[in-house]
Enzyme design. Structure first.
Site, PDB file in Angstrom:
ATOM      1  N   LEU A 263       0.838  -1.196   0.000  1.00  0.00           N
ATOM      2  CA  LEU A 263       0.000   0.000   0.000  1.00  0.00           C
ATOM      3  C   LEU A 263       0.876   1.250   0.000  1.00  0.00           C
ATOM      4  O   LEU A 263       0.602   2.212  -0.705  1.00  0.00           O
ATOM      5  CB  LEU A 263      -0.931  -0.003   1.217  1.00  0.00           C
TER       6      LEU A 263
ATOM      7  N   HIS B 292       5.619   1.115  15.297  1.00  0.00           N
ATOM      8  CA  HIS B 292       4.767  -0.003  15.722  1.00  0.00           C
ATOM      9  C   HIS B 292       3.638  -0.306  14.734  1.00  0.00           C
ATOM     10  O   HIS B 292       2.574  -0.789  15.124  1.00  0.00           O
ATOM     11  CB  HIS B 292       4.193   0.238  17.115  1.00  0.00           C
TER      12      HIS B 292
ATOM     13  N   HIS C 266      -1.703   3.101  19.050  1.00  0.00           N
ATOM     14  CA  HIS C 266      -1.333   1.891  18.321  1.00  0.00           C
ATOM     15  C   HIS C 266      -1.624   2.094  16.827  1.00  0.00           C
ATOM     16  O   HIS C 266      -2.761   2.432  16.463  1.00  0.00           O
ATOM     17  CB  HIS C 266      -2.154   0.698  18.828  1.00  0.00           C
TER      18      HIS C 266
ATOM     19  N   SER D 100      -5.816   2.285  21.708  1.00  0.00           N
ATOM     20  CA  SER D 100      -6.302   1.827  20.407  1.00  0.00           C
ATOM     21  C   SER D 100      -6.848   2.996  19.596  1.00  0.00           C
ATOM     22  O   SER D 100      -7.470   3.903  20.151  1.00  0.00           O
ATOM     23  CB  SER D 100      -7.410   0.785  20.609  1.00  0.00           C
TER      24      SER D 100
ATOM     25  N   GLU E 105       6.389  -1.624  25.335  1.00  0.00           N
ATOM     26  CA  GLU E 105       5.131  -0.893  25.218  1.00  0.00           C
ATOM     27  C   GLU E 105       4.584  -0.594  26.610  1.00  0.00           C
ATOM     28  O   GLU E 105       3.964  -1.435  27.249  1.00  0.00           O
ATOM     29  CB  GLU E 105       4.121  -1.708  24.410  1.00  0.00           C
TER      30      GLU E 105
ATOM     31  N   SER F 238       2.832   6.245  -2.810  1.00  0.00           N
ATOM     32  CA  SER F 238       1.635   7.086  -2.766  1.00  0.00           C
ATOM     33  C   SER F 238       0.474   6.300  -2.172  1.00  0.00           C
ATOM     34  O   SER F 238       0.249   5.146  -2.555  1.00  0.00           O
ATOM     35  CB  SER F 238       1.263   7.558  -4.177  1.00  0.00           C
TER      36      SER F 238
ATOM     37  N   THR G 124      -2.227   4.612  -4.504  1.00  0.00           N
ATOM     38  CA  THR G 124      -1.965   3.415  -5.308  1.00  0.00           C
ATOM     39  C   THR G 124      -1.891   2.178  -4.423  1.00  0.00           C
ATOM     40  O   THR G 124      -1.572   2.261  -3.234  1.00  0.00           O
ATOM     41  CB  THR G 124      -0.641   3.545  -6.089  1.00  0.00           C
TER      42      THR G 124
END
Length: 756
Positions: A110, A170, A279, A330, A516, A690, A693
């Site tokens: 991605l 992360h 996260h 979250s 964490e 990008s 795309t």
């Protein structure tokens, strides 16, 4: 007692576990001799160690070079250097690191992953630091040791273990395979030297660029709260902290963002470093695209804003969005619900009346994970942009650093005048196997499990041996599912030796924590360090947590949160007093900096560097094109015309994208190009970094595969004639000859983009 029954999934997993254990033991017996497989990476002197058995990349012994440093002179400010480089690694045939979900392998891209380096040095050049924010799930000890070794070989003692911080953002959508401890190697389906070398090279290149670009400048600091992007995913655990402590805070998450604005002496923008607790799991565990998630999208937006006219990943301005105390935070702000019924989940156990824990999932604000990533990332970017623009408080003062290696399995903690406690050998509790509301495991194990299960305990004991009474007692009330600290074949399963590190830049203290921290853990941690600095004369220090730095040690909860044994507590591997131990260790570092006694501190026991690691379980096979076709041929062409907002989809004859990770000159799998009449040529408008795309690889059989390229046409696209190009590498294997990697490309037919 009722007879124990298992779901189909559990029965399959039990069978799979037994088979995998038998195969693993057999392979380890054949492949490994554990003696003579450990090396120590020192941070002084020249040395060279083999990277791994069967390494795909060989390098000559390093030659120490005398770097060309800037000519330092006195001025008010710092020397500042920024750099960015690609560190993506494999985008196929490798697990995505983070969720631990079986079958969540990379199948495309991605957006590329980047390493962003920031070097800050005193005006006279006497001291400096390098902070590197890397778009990975975490930093492995092996990565850090290799980077430090290469830095020493190139720059001598300029960049060292005490003044270099490697911190991961992360993302749970980056490649695995770059670890040396057995638990993480098994989760990665083996060690990928291809990916390891790619990441190390990217980190090094970003530091090299920052070093080359050092120039006089100034640093400004700003803070502000970010709204509507976070929830606490273990609120019942948070409530176990003392009410008097909770009353001091308005929220069960840390909403504050800290921003450093980096400019030259003329006020021209150089870069930004931001720390924020969230996260990067807006992309859920159904995703197969490598990407940098919400924090990476924020960095992308900021850099595109500042580097107008440049493609993503290019341009002089560098924006690092780094992690902080994100352990229980979250971005899936709609919260957990039972996806099969729409009901609310049980708060303590994160389970549902129908379907159990596997049905309890949290969701983000978007219609899908891609939109949620954009929404959360854009809000973070907008706040950073606001804070950057209004930053006016200048940072002044020396650059100082302190570092130790510590055996975290044997730290004595003085709680008060009469009570001393100790940390434990690493162990993971039952709730670790439950997963979280951001990514459930599929097993019938719930969060908040405080008792073991006879079946799983017996299976573990038969396959791996029984946990010792010492570790069971030390880890209480954690019911131990995996006593990783007592497993050493072929190498230790989790680290004993970890880094603790503080770097100060004027009144800013960056505490590099190898794990964490939960929200309240982070608050206690920061406060303790700030008080220690003040106690020894460094008052009004701002302490920021750089999470997931230097080596990965899972989670760090408060003692109170540990008692509930939700996911974060079950993953606090050094036991209930882990936070107290880290606070004690970091207070020592702060005291040493404040009293100018860092030179008197012991460096501590050096971590190991294992030479022979389990190779990737996914073999390399030769690529094949269909009969009558060639690599890069178009199988599904673009339509003649598209409107803004539509999606272009082109399918090519493909080859395994992991081949491209072996090519040091490979820059992109795709370009979207527009024909410009003024120059009578095609101009690149978008590439695979990008966010508009997507590159997806469809794996077939016997070396056959297809590559699909998508372009989501944005509202900002200019009307005109476009085409899509595909760049790949195929593996060619002839009988009795070594494999060769060959480059190829494909080009779509032209198509028109119209606005109405």
């Amino acid at each position: 007692m009722a007879k124990r029954t298992f779901s189909t999934l559990e029965a399959f997993l039990i069978f799979l576990l037994v088979i995998m254990t038998v195969i693993t033991v057999a392979l380890l017996t054949l492949l490994f001799v554990t003696s003579g497989t450990i090396e120590n990476h020192k941070d002084s002197g020249n040395h060279w160690f083999s990277t791994t058995l069967g390494s795909t990349t060989t390098q000559p012994p390093p030659i120490t070079q005398t770097p060309n440093f800037p000519s330092f002179r006195n001025f008010s400010g710092y020397y500042i250097g920024v750099g960015r480089a690609d560190c993506t690694g494999q985008v196929s045939d490798i697990n995505l690191m983070g969720y631990g979900k079986n079958g969540q392998n990379a199948r495309g891209l991605l957006t590329r992953l980047f390493s962003r380096a920031f070097i800050l040095a005193d005006p006279d050049g006497s001291n400096r630091m390098a902070f590197v924010s890397v778009e990975l799930c975490m930093i492995s000890q092996r990565l850090r040791l290799e980077v430090l070794k290469r830095l020493e070989s190139k720059y001598g003692s300029l960049y060292r273990r005490d003044n270099v911080i490697l911190s991961a953002i992360h993302t749970h959508s980056g490649p695995a395979g770059f670890f040396q401890y057995t638990l993480y190697i098994l989760a990665s389906e083996g060690f990928s030297n291809r990916t390891f070398q790619y990441i190390v090279s990217g980190i090094m290149k970003s530091i090299d660029i920052a070093h080359t670009n050092l120039k006089p400048g100034k640093i400004f600091i700003n803070k502000g709260n970010v709204a509507n992007v976070q929830i606490n995913r273990s609120p019942s655990s948070y409530l176990l902290n003392p009410q008097s402590e909770r009353a001091r805070y308005s929220s069960n998450t840390d909403k504050e963002m800290l921003v450093l604005k980096l400019v030259d002496l003329n006020g021209e923008d150089l870069g930004l470093i931001s720390w924020f607790a969230i996260h990067p799991v807006s992309m859920n565990n159904s995703n197969h695209f490598v990407n940098s998630d919400n924090m990476g999208y924020a960095a992308y937006l900021f850099e595109q804003e500042k580097n107008k006219g440049y493609l993503p990943g290019q341009g002089p301005f560098v924006a690092g969005f780094a992690s902080s105390n994100l352990g229980d935070v979250s971005p899936n702000i709609l919260g957990p619900h039972c996806v099969n019924t729409g009901e609310s989940c049980d708060n303590d156990k994160s389970t549902c009346p129908n379907g159990g824990p596997s049905m309890c999932m949290a969701s983000g604000p978007g219609q899908d994970m891609f939109e949620s990533t954009h929404i959360i990332g854009r809000i973070i970017y907008q706040k950073a942009k606001e804070l950057y623009a209004s930053a006016s408080q200048e940072v002044t003062g020396p650059v100082l650093a302190a570092h130790q290696w510590v055996n975290m399995t044997d730290v004595s903690v003085q709680l008060n005048a009469t009570h001393t406690v100790k940390t434990c050998k690493p162990a993971l509790g039952y709730s670790f196997a439950a997963g979280t509301i951001d990514g459930v495991s599929g097993l019938n194990i719930t969060q908040g499990t405080t008792e073991g299960d006879p079946f799983w305990d017996t299976l573990r004991d038969q396959l791996l041996g029984k946990p010792s009474e010492e570790i069971v007692e030390c880890q209480k009330p954690k019911p131990i599912l995996l006593h990783s600290g007592e497993l050493t074949i072929p190498h230790p399963w989790q680290p004993d030796i970890v880094d603790v590190q503080i770097v100060t830049v004027g009144s800013l203290a960056i505490a590099a924590i190898p794990g964490e921290l939960t929200t309240m853990s982070g608050r206690r941690f920061r406060e303790a360090i700030k008080k220690e600095f003040a106690l020894y004369g460094m008052k009004d220090m701002t302490v920021v947590i750089a999470g997931l730095s230097n080596v990965y040690t899972h989670y760090i909860t408060t003692y109170e949160e540990y008692q509930a044994q939700r996911y974060e507590a079950a993953s606090t591997i050094y036991g209930p007093h882990t936070l107290s131990a880290y606070i004690q260790l970091f207070r020592d570092l702060a005291k040493a900096i404040a009293t100018d006694t860092v030179a008197n501190m012991s460096s501590g026991p050096e971590p190991p560097f294992f030479k022979n690691l389990i190779a990737s379980l996914i073999p390399n096979i030769a690529d094949r094109a269909p009969i009558g076709k060639h690599f890069g041929d178009v199988l599904q062409p673009a339509k003649p015309e598209y409107r803004v907002g539509e999606v272009v989809e082109v399918i090519f004859v493909g080859a395994n994208p992991k081949n491209s990770a072996e090519n040091q000159t490979h820059q992109t799998f795709l370009t979207v190009e527009k024909y410009e009449d003024s120059v009578a040529d095609w101009q690149i408008m978008y590439n695979d970094a990008s966010w508009e795309t997507r590159f997806y690889w469809h794996k077939g059989i016997l070396g056959l595969s297809n590559a699909t390229i998508y372009w989501h046409i944005p509202d900002t696209a200019y009307p005109g004639i476009y085409r899509i190009r595909y760049f790949g590498h195929n593996r060619k294997q002839e009988l009795l000859k070594p494999a060769v990697i060959l480059a190829f490309e494909g080009i779509s037919s032209p198509f028109e983009v119209v606005t109405t």
